[in-house]
Every structure is written in C-alpha cells, then in structure tokens.
Scaffold this motif. Structure first.
Motif, PDB file in Angstrom:
ATOM      1  N   THR A 172      65.778  40.016  42.354  1.00  0.00           N
ATOM      2  CA  THR A 172      65.784  40.058  40.896  1.00  0.00           C
ATOM      3  C   THR A 172      66.189  38.702  40.352  1.00  0.00           C
ATOM      4  O   THR A 172      67.037  38.014  40.908  1.00  0.00           O
ATOM      5  N   TYR A 173      65.557  38.316  39.267  1.00  0.00           N
ATOM      6  CA  TYR A 173      65.830  37.054  38.606  1.00  0.00           C
ATOM      7  C   TYR A 173      65.985  37.341  37.124  1.00  0.00           C
ATOM      8  O   TYR A 173      65.504  38.344  36.618  1.00  0.00           O
ATOM      9  N   GLU A 174      66.633  36.435  36.443  1.00  0.00           N
ATOM     10  CA  GLU A 174      66.761  36.609  35.005  1.00  0.00           C
ATOM     11  C   GLU A 174      65.373  36.532  34.378  1.00  0.00           C
ATOM     12  O   GLU A 174      64.550  35.715  34.761  1.00  0.00           O
ATOM     13  N   GLU A 175      65.172  37.391  33.397  1.00  0.00           N
ATOM     14  CA  GLU A 175      63.873  37.401  32.732  1.00  0.00           C
ATOM     15  C   GLU A 175      63.744  36.158  31.862  1.00  0.00           C
ATOM     16  O   GLU A 175      64.652  35.782  31.142  1.00  0.00           O
ATOM     17  N   LYS A 176      62.612  35.510  31.958  1.00  0.00           N
ATOM     18  CA  LYS A 176      62.363  34.304  31.181  1.00  0.00           C
ATOM     19  C   LYS A 176      62.062  34.703  29.733  1.00  0.00           C
ATOM     20  O   LYS A 176      61.261  35.603  29.494  1.00  0.00           O
ATOM     21  N   PRO A 177      62.673  34.042  28.757  1.00  0.00           N
ATOM     22  CA  PRO A 177      62.404  34.403  27.365  1.00  0.00           C
ATOM     23  C   PRO A 177      61.018  33.980  26.905  1.00  0.00           C
ATOM     24  O   PRO A 177      60.465  34.553  26.014  1.00  0.00           O
ATOM     25  N   GLN A 178      60.428  32.959  27.561  1.00  0.00           N
ATOM     26  CA  GLN A 178      59.125  32.460  27.156  1.00  0.00           C
ATOM     27  C   GLN A 178      58.129  32.707  28.282  1.00  0.00           C
ATOM     28  O   GLN A 178      58.388  32.392  29.434  1.00  0.00           O
ATOM     29  N   ILE A 179      56.983  33.289  27.954  1.00  0.00           N
ATOM     30  CA  ILE A 179      55.938  33.529  28.937  1.00  0.00           C
ATOM     31  C   ILE A 179      55.031  32.308  28.968  1.00  0.00           C
ATOM     32  O   ILE A 179      54.530  31.859  27.949  1.00  0.00           O
ATOM     33  N   HIS A 180      54.834  31.745  30.153  1.00  0.00           N
ATOM     34  CA  HIS A 180      53.981  30.569  30.306  1.00  0.00           C
ATOM     35  C   HIS A 180      52.549  31.024  30.561  1.00  0.00           C
ATOM     36  O   HIS A 180      52.306  31.943  31.325  1.00  0.00           O
ATOM     37  N   ASP A 192      53.602  39.986  42.144  1.00  0.00           N
ATOM     38  CA  ASP A 192      52.581  40.983  41.817  1.00  0.00           C
ATOM     39  C   ASP A 192      51.578  40.302  40.899  1.00  0.00           C
ATOM     40  O   ASP A 192      51.949  39.748  39.864  1.00  0.00           O
ATOM     41  N   ILE A 193      50.318  40.330  41.282  1.00  0.00           N
ATOM     42  CA  ILE A 193      49.278  39.716  40.463  1.00  0.00           C
ATOM     43  C   ILE A 193      48.326  40.821  40.042  1.00  0.00           C
ATOM     44  O   ILE A 193      47.705  41.484  40.871  1.00  0.00           O
ATOM     45  N   ASN A 194      48.235  41.028  38.738  1.00  0.00           N
ATOM     46  CA  ASN A 194      47.452  42.122  38.180  1.00  0.00           C
ATOM     47  C   ASN A 194      46.244  41.575  37.436  1.00  0.00           C
ATOM     48  O   ASN A 194      46.395  40.945  36.389  1.00  0.00           O
ATOM     49  N   CYS A 195      45.055  41.806  37.996  1.00  0.00           N
ATOM     50  CA  CYS A 195      43.814  41.406  37.323  1.00  0.00           C
ATOM     51  C   CYS A 195      43.372  42.565  36.435  1.00  0.00           C
ATOM     52  O   CYS A 195      43.388  43.720  36.858  1.00  0.00           O
ATOM     53  N   TYR A 196      42.967  42.236  35.228  1.00  0.00           N
ATOM     54  CA  TYR A 196      42.585  43.268  34.273  1.00  0.00           C
ATOM     55  C   TYR A 196      41.072  43.324  34.120  1.00  0.00           C
ATOM     56  O   TYR A 196      40.449  42.319  33.787  1.00  0.00           O
ATOM     57  N   GLU A 197      40.510  44.487  34.368  1.00  0.00           N
ATOM     58  CA  GLU A 197      39.089  44.757  34.138  1.00  0.00           C
ATOM     59  C   GLU A 197      38.194  43.672  34.724  1.00  0.00           C
ATOM     60  O   GLU A 197      37.410  43.046  34.033  1.00  0.00           O
ATOM     61  N   CYS A 198      38.323  43.465  36.007  1.00  0.00           N
ATOM     62  CA  CYS A 198      37.538  42.392  36.604  1.00  0.00           C
ATOM     63  C   CYS A 198      37.104  42.771  38.003  1.00  0.00           C
ATOM     64  O   CYS A 198      37.928  43.098  38.855  1.00  0.00           O
ATOM     65  N   ASP A 238      25.675  35.420  31.070  1.00  0.00           N
ATOM     66  CA  ASP A 238      26.789  35.444  30.135  1.00  0.00           C
ATOM     67  C   ASP A 238      27.975  34.648  30.655  1.00  0.00           C
ATOM     68  O   ASP A 238      28.160  34.502  31.868  1.00  0.00           O
ATOM     69  N   VAL A 239      28.769  34.170  29.725  1.00  0.00           N
ATOM     70  CA  VAL A 239      30.045  33.556  30.079  1.00  0.00           C
ATOM     71  C   VAL A 239      31.009  34.699  30.372  1.00  0.00           C
ATOM     72  O   VAL A 239      31.067  35.680  29.637  1.00  0.00           O
ATOM     73  N   ARG A 240      31.721  34.571  31.491  1.00  0.00           N
ATOM     74  CA  ARG A 240      32.661  35.630  31.866  1.00  0.00           C
ATOM     75  C   ARG A 240      34.088  35.130  31.687  1.00  0.00           C
ATOM     76  O   ARG A 240      34.376  33.960  31.932  1.00  0.00           O
ATOM     77  N   GLU A 241      34.935  36.049  31.285  1.00  0.00           N
ATOM     78  CA  GLU A 241      36.342  35.721  31.140  1.00  0.00           C
ATOM     79  C   GLU A 241      37.169  36.887  31.667  1.00  0.00           C
ATOM     80  O   GLU A 241      36.803  38.052  31.496  1.00  0.00           O
ATOM     81  N   MET A 242      38.263  36.565  32.331  1.00  0.00           N
ATOM     82  CA  MET A 242      39.172  37.595  32.816  1.00  0.00           C
ATOM     83  C   MET A 242      40.595  37.112  32.620  1.00  0.00           C
ATOM     84  O   MET A 242      40.842  35.912  32.494  1.00  0.00           O
ATOM     85  N   SER A 243      41.521  38.054  32.562  1.00  0.00           N
ATOM     86  CA  SER A 243      42.940  37.735  32.417  1.00  0.00           C
ATOM     87  C   SER A 243      43.714  38.384  33.540  1.00  0.00           C
ATOM     88  O   SER A 243      43.323  39.428  34.050  1.00  0.00           O
ATOM     89  N   PHE A 244      44.798  37.750  33.913  1.00  0.00           N
ATOM     90  CA  PHE A 244      45.681  38.348  34.903  1.00  0.00           C
ATOM     91  C   PHE A 244      47.108  37.939  34.594  1.00  0.00           C
ATOM     92  O   PHE A 244      47.363  36.957  33.890  1.00  0.00           O
ATOM     93  N   SER A 245      48.037  38.732  35.095  1.00  0.00           N
ATOM     94  CA  SER A 245      49.444  38.433  34.890  1.00  0.00           C
ATOM     95  C   SER A 245      50.129  38.310  36.236  1.00  0.00           C
ATOM     96  O   SER A 245      49.700  38.912  37.222  1.00  0.00           O
ATOM     97  N   ILE A 246      51.183  37.517  36.267  1.00  0.00           N
ATOM     98  CA  ILE A 246      51.998  37.366  37.461  1.00  0.00           C
ATOM     99  C   ILE A 246      53.360  37.949  37.131  1.00  0.00           C
ATOM    100  O   ILE A 246      54.007  37.529  36.165  1.00  0.00           O
ATOM    101  N   ASN A 290      59.709  41.980  35.708  1.00  0.00           N
ATOM    102  CA  ASN A 290      59.702  40.781  34.871  1.00  0.00           C
ATOM    103  C   ASN A 290      58.337  40.109  34.897  1.00  0.00           C
ATOM    104  O   ASN A 290      57.820  39.784  35.951  1.00  0.00           O
ATOM    105  N   ASN A 291      57.783  39.889  33.710  1.00  0.00           N
ATOM    106  CA  ASN A 291      56.529  39.163  33.587  1.00  0.00           C
ATOM    107  C   ASN A 291      56.835  37.679  33.592  1.00  0.00           C
ATOM    108  O   ASN A 291      57.621  37.201  32.790  1.00  0.00           O
ATOM    109  N   ILE A 292      56.239  36.946  34.512  1.00  0.00           N
ATOM    110  CA  ILE A 292      56.484  35.511  34.625  1.00  0.00           C
ATOM    111  C   ILE A 292      55.486  34.735  33.775  1.00  0.00           C
ATOM    112  O   ILE A 292      55.849  33.834  33.040  1.00  0.00           O
ATOM    113  N   CYS A 293      54.202  35.076  33.893  1.00  0.00           N
ATOM    114  CA  CYS A 293      53.196  34.367  33.120  1.00  0.00           C
ATOM    115  C   CYS A 293      51.906  35.175  33.038  1.00  0.00           C
ATOM    116  O   CYS A 293      51.672  36.078  33.835  1.00  0.00           O
TER     117      CYS A 293
END
Length: 162
Positions: A62-70, A102-108, A137-145, A150-153
């Motif tokens: 466990t780490y302190e949660e970062k106040p700013q998401i990069h 944990d790396i979560n890809c959304y709808e991809c 088409d141009v494709r775009e996807m988002s993912f979170s780490i 705790n969400n890092i970015c």
C-alpha cells in the motif's frame, strides 16, 4: 451497521422482557438517545472494525494515494507495435521495481497488455501490444494503471489507419 446493531438490541430486549416496554414509555427513548450518543462520540463501527481486524494483508503493497492523477496521450503507428508502459509513464518510476500494477483497458480488443519479467532492472514490465489498424477509422482507447484501490494514472492511445 449501526442501524442493524440498534435493531438487534431492540429485538433482543423485546423478546426477553416485553412487560418492561409496556409499562415504561421512556425506556425506548432512553435507548435511542444512548445509541445516538454513541454515534456522535465515535463509539461505532470504525473502532469495532479496527479492534477486530484479522491482521492479514494482501500481497499488494500500500502507498499513499496521489492527489493528482498523471495522464499521457500517445499516438502510435498504424502497424503492429509493442510499447513499454514503463517508458511511456514516468510516474511508475516512483514505485519499487518489483511491483506489478493493475492495468485496465476499457472497451478495447485491439490492444492487449503483456507482462515480461526482468526487463532492465524491473521484475515486472507491462507492454501494450497494439494490432494493426486495418480499418478506415482512427481508433482511440483508454486505460488506467492502479495499485490496489489507488489510481496512479490514466492514459489514452490514438492510432490512425493505414
């Protein structure tokens, strides 16, 4: 939890001594006041849960949660590519080299996450494996780490067609 506790006390008292409640109108009010005072003084669920913790910990540090998401936004070639997330995201350098995020890809379905061990000095290195863009088409996807809860970015990948 407090409401359940309050209800259980009331049911227990009603089943064991019903004659007390029929003869004393103020007893229920006194019980409610006592429970509300316990809530206001902080004698509730938090202390109960702290006292009864099992002491077991997850494998995730466990780490302190970062106040700013990069965030970063990257454009990739239309052909197959493999990108090291550690190279793209400088925020990951703030964490120990043996942590697996944990790396979560959304709808991809055109991007996969692949883990490799012992790349450079890191025990776990995540890679984005991106398939060719044969569409028009141009494709775009988002993912979170994330690390535990705790969400890092958060990141986005943009891929143009051939």
């Amino acid at each position: 939890m407090k409401r359940i506790f309050r209800t259980l006390i009331f049911v227990a008292m009603m089943t064991t001594t019903p004659f007390v409640f029929t003869s004393c109108d103020g007893l229920l009010d006194m019980l409610n006041e006592l429970l509300e005072e316990m809530e206001n003084n902080g004698d509730g669920d938090d202390e109960y849960n702290d006292d009864n913790s099992t002491g077991e910990t997850d494998d995730i540090p466990t780490y302190e949660e970062k106040p700013q998401i990069h965030n970063f936004y990257v454009e990739v070639e239309p052909c197959n590519s493999k990108l090291s997330i550690r190279e793209l995201c400088p925020e990951l350098a703030n964490y120990p080299s043996d942590v697996k995020f944990d790396i979560n890809c959304y709808e991809c379905d055109w991007v996969q996450v692949e883990w490799e061990q012992w790349v450079d000095e890191y025990k776990w290195t995540p890679f984005l494996v991106i398939s060719s863009n044969d569409t028009e088409d141009v494709r775009e996807m988002s993912f979170s780490i994330d690390l535990g809860e705790n969400n890092i970015c958060n990141h986005s990948v943009l891929q143009h067609p051939y």
